[in-house]
Design an enzyme around this catalytic site. Structure first.
Site, PDB file in Angstrom:
ATOM      1  N   SER A   1      46.497 -47.676 -24.362  1.00  0.00           N
ATOM      2  CA  SER A   1      45.595 -48.113 -23.295  1.00  0.00           C
ATOM      3  C   SER A   1      44.289 -47.332 -23.278  1.00  0.00           C
ATOM      4  O   SER A   1      43.228 -47.882 -23.023  1.00  0.00           O
ATOM      5  CB  SER A   1      46.279 -47.957 -21.929  1.00  0.00           C
ATOM      6  OG  SER A   1      47.428 -48.770 -21.874  1.00  0.00           O
TER       7      SER A   1
ATOM      8  N   GLU B   1      50.748 -35.062 -17.518  1.00  0.00           N
ATOM      9  CA  GLU B   1      49.294 -34.859 -17.494  1.00  0.00           C
ATOM     10  C   GLU B   1      48.918 -33.406 -17.246  1.00  0.00           C
ATOM     11  O   GLU B   1      47.914 -32.918 -17.771  1.00  0.00           O
ATOM     12  CB  GLU B   1      48.646 -35.744 -16.425  1.00  0.00           C
ATOM     13  CG  GLU B   1      48.789 -37.248 -16.672  1.00  0.00           C
ATOM     14  CD  GLU B   1      50.160 -37.793 -16.278  1.00  0.00           C
ATOM     15  OE1 GLU B   1      50.943 -37.076 -15.614  1.00  0.00           O
ATOM     16  OE2 GLU B   1      50.460 -38.950 -16.635  1.00  0.00           O
TER      17      GLU B   1
ATOM     18  N   ASP C   1      47.075 -53.764 -11.925  1.00  0.00           N
ATOM     19  CA  ASP C   1      47.977 -52.639 -11.645  1.00  0.00           C
ATOM     20  C   ASP C   1      47.874 -52.151 -10.195  1.00  0.00           C
ATOM     21  O   ASP C   1      48.796 -51.513  -9.683  1.00  0.00           O
ATOM     22  CB  ASP C   1      47.717 -51.476 -12.597  1.00  0.00           C
ATOM     23  CG  ASP C   1      48.452 -51.660 -13.922  1.00  0.00           C
ATOM     24  OD1 ASP C   1      49.214 -52.654 -14.041  1.00  0.00           O
ATOM     25  OD2 ASP C   1      48.270 -50.832 -14.825  1.00  0.00           O
TER      26      ASP C   1
END
Lengths: 275, 325
Positions: free
Chosen positions: B42, B63, B122
């Site tokens: 993505s 992350e 989303d």
């Protein structure tokens, strides 16, 4: 700077560093007392025996690195780095003062041997992993050490990093866990129990060894073991005593974050054979 | 000028341009390494991962660990590009970015895609409209929002050579490629892509194209709007703003971001101390996004050229209502 593998010499260095550390904290009237005293034996072995480093050439690319993930224990590395020759001892008088590189929590200054800014818990293991990844890419052979703490093990990010090191078999990573059982608000068995840490790191694909963090011979042996254990990151769980070396501080959570008073310093120096 | 056109039918997402540019900088500089948090398909770091597998680190859905690892790689002399969705790169990992990257001023390039509402379907959990705000307040951080694929390529090459930490905000949606091949991006320099003296529309990211279209609408109504691409939100090009303020006396900011803390705030902060000028911030009000196609969301949240033109006219009215000094 001379390095030694002699246990008595290392014990004497650790004693001197404890004295320097308490005097520095007392002068600053601010800072953490318990933690630095608890890790001083390991710090001594790292900087004065195990680690390949050169205070005259702090940016030497093949040096072993050390990151203090539990940054609040920085008084321990400040006194060690000064004694090793990275900066003049007088600078210790400026701990936590305006303009001093000796910040309340470490601030990156490679020239002084401070390899990274730390203090917010849980981040140092990832940083060490990153350095090891770079070393692997560059085919450099240095060891990447870091120090962590049981309270820090309550941070989720530490476990993300542990998973990374295990998955990528970062065999040049040697981590110490300063396991004194104490965090700011009390004992971690009461607040949020992190044990058993051995099983957790084994499950994360690390090689794990538990030692007495105040026994110089055991610390030396554990590093030797770590260097000879291939294919995995190494976690050396060091059972330590908060405030080690000064009876009035030992195992008392309240000495996590305060500097010694005049009276306490007097008692401490006496116990450390300096009076 | 000649630096922009609205006649091209070519549409490319800035994340795609990022993916391509990353391979180029990887070829040029062996110090470049790339980290991703399980979103390489993505964020488009997948191209780099195939070209330079040994220099690509997929950190999994972690992350925080990704940012810390990037910091370590930078300490050891690498130039890390760390990518995830903007929501997670700046939100989930904020404190690591703050303490382990920006505080020690390490040259980590946080290139985050899927910023703003144009994430689309989303929904709000993945649509950050606060990322510019929270990156901008970090001392020493550079914040760049490229407007199209052409600019993105130049931005990625520029930041690879830049010594400090950088946040680059990228988009998911395919959007017109409208900046001319002679367009020149420079860190910290805004570019006036369309001239006009009545009002200046200062925009960043995808809103630059929308603003340019708005200027065409305004032109038909006899209003000459300047359109300025403020791709570098920090450090802000104050010189350009002072010039625009003096020339037009009327500035409208447009961004696909909250009006609090983003480009509009930065411009308003600067101009508040710089003299007599009407400023209006157009962007997302104090609200979250929601699911829907990107273009429908831009309509709903009033980020279409028509909305910007309407707002420009309203802002101009404010200007004319002001009594001359």
């Amino acid at each position: 700077m001379t390095k030694t593998a002699n246990i008595e010499e290392l014990q004497e260095i650790a004693r001197q560093l404890r004295v320097d550390c308490l005097k520095m904290l007392h002068k600053a009237k601010s800072g953490h007392t318990g933690g630095p005293l608890g890790i001083m034996d390991i710090i001594t072995v790292l900087y004065f025996s195990a680690m390949n480093h050169d205070p005259k050439n702090p940016r030497w690319e093949d040096r072993d690195r050390f990151i203090l993930a539990n940054g609040h224990c920085c008084p321990a590395i400040y006194v060690a780095l000064s004694k090793a020759g990275y900066f003049p001892k007088e600078e210790l008088d400026h701990l936590r003062q305006i303009g001093s590189p000796l910040q309340g929590h470490p601030k990156l200054k490679v020239e002084w041997g401070i390899e990274m800014s730390t203090g917010s818990l849980g981040q140092g293991m990832s940083i060490g992993n990153g350095i090891s990844f770079a070393a692997r890419l560059d085919k450099r052979d240095f060891w990447m050490y870091s120090m962590h703490s049981d309270g820090e093990a309550q941070e989720g990010m530490l476990w993300e990093a542990a998973l990374t090191a295990g998955h990528h078999k970062l065999e040049k990573r040697i981590c110490f866990m300063d396991f004194n059982g104490i965090q700011i608000d009390g004992f971690n068995k009461d607040i949020k129990d992190v044990s058993p840490l051995e099983d957790k790191f084994l499950a994360f694909r690390w090689a794990v060894k538990t030692i007495d963090g105040h026994n110089i011979a055991e610390i030396l042996d554990s590093i030797d073991w770590a260097k000879k254990t291939p294919g995995k990151p190494k976690m050396i769980i060091a059972k330590t005593i908060l405030g080690k070396g000064v009876s009035i501080f030992e195992n008392l959570p309240k000495y996590h974050g305060v500097a010694p008073s005049d009276e306490e310093l007097k008692i401490a120096l006496k116990e450390l054979g300096e009076a | 000028m000649g630096q922009a056109t609205t006649t091209s039918s070519d549409k490319v997402a800035t994340r795609d341009a990022y993916g391509k540019a990353l391979v180029e900088v990887g070829q040029k500089n062996p110090k470049v390494v790339v980290l991703d948090a399980d979103l390489s398909g993505s964020t488009k770091t997948i191209g780099f991962s195939k070209a330079f597998p040994e220099r690509f680190f997929n950190m999994g859905v972690s992350e925080q660990d990704m940012m810390g690892t990037a910091a370590g790689l930078a300490l050891a002399g690498k130039i890390p590009f760390a990518s995830s969705f903007a929501m997670f790169a700046t939100g989930r990992a904020f404190e690591i970015v703050r303490n382990s990257i920006v505080y020690p001023h390490l040259p980590v390039k946080i290139c985050a895609s899927h910023a703003g509402l144009t994430v689309g379907e989303d929904g709000a959990s993945h649509q950050t409209v606060a990322d510019i705000a929270i990156m901008r307040v970090l001392p020493g951080m550079t914040v760049i929002v490229p407007a199209d694929a052409i600019e993105t390529k130049q931005v990625i090459h520029a930041v690879a050579d830049f010594p400090g930490p950088v946040y680059v905000r990228l988009s998911r949606a395919a959007f017109p490629v409208f900046l001319g091949e002679d367009y020149k991006f420079q860190i910290g320099k805004a570019v006036e892509i369309h001239e006009g003296n009545d009002i200046a529309i200062v925009a960043c990211g995808l809103m630059v194209y929308q603003a340019l279209k708005a200027a065409e609408i305004l032109e038909k109504q006899g209003v000459k709007a300047s359109v300025v691409n403020m791709a570098t939100v920090k450090p802000l090009d104050g010189e350009m703003l002072a010039k625009l303020a003096k020339r037009t006396g009327c500035i409208l900011t447009v961004e696909e971001h909250s009006v609090m803390g983003g480009l509009g705030s930065a411009v308003a902060e600067y101009l508040a101390e710089e003299g007599d000028v009407v400023v209006h911030r157009h962007g997302i009000m104090d609200e979250f996004g929601q699911s829907g196609p990107a273009d429908a969301l831009l309509k709903l949240y009033k980020l279409m050229p028509e909305d910007i033109a309407d707002q420009a006219l309203a802002t101009l009215k404010k200007k004319s209502n002001r009594k001359p000094a």
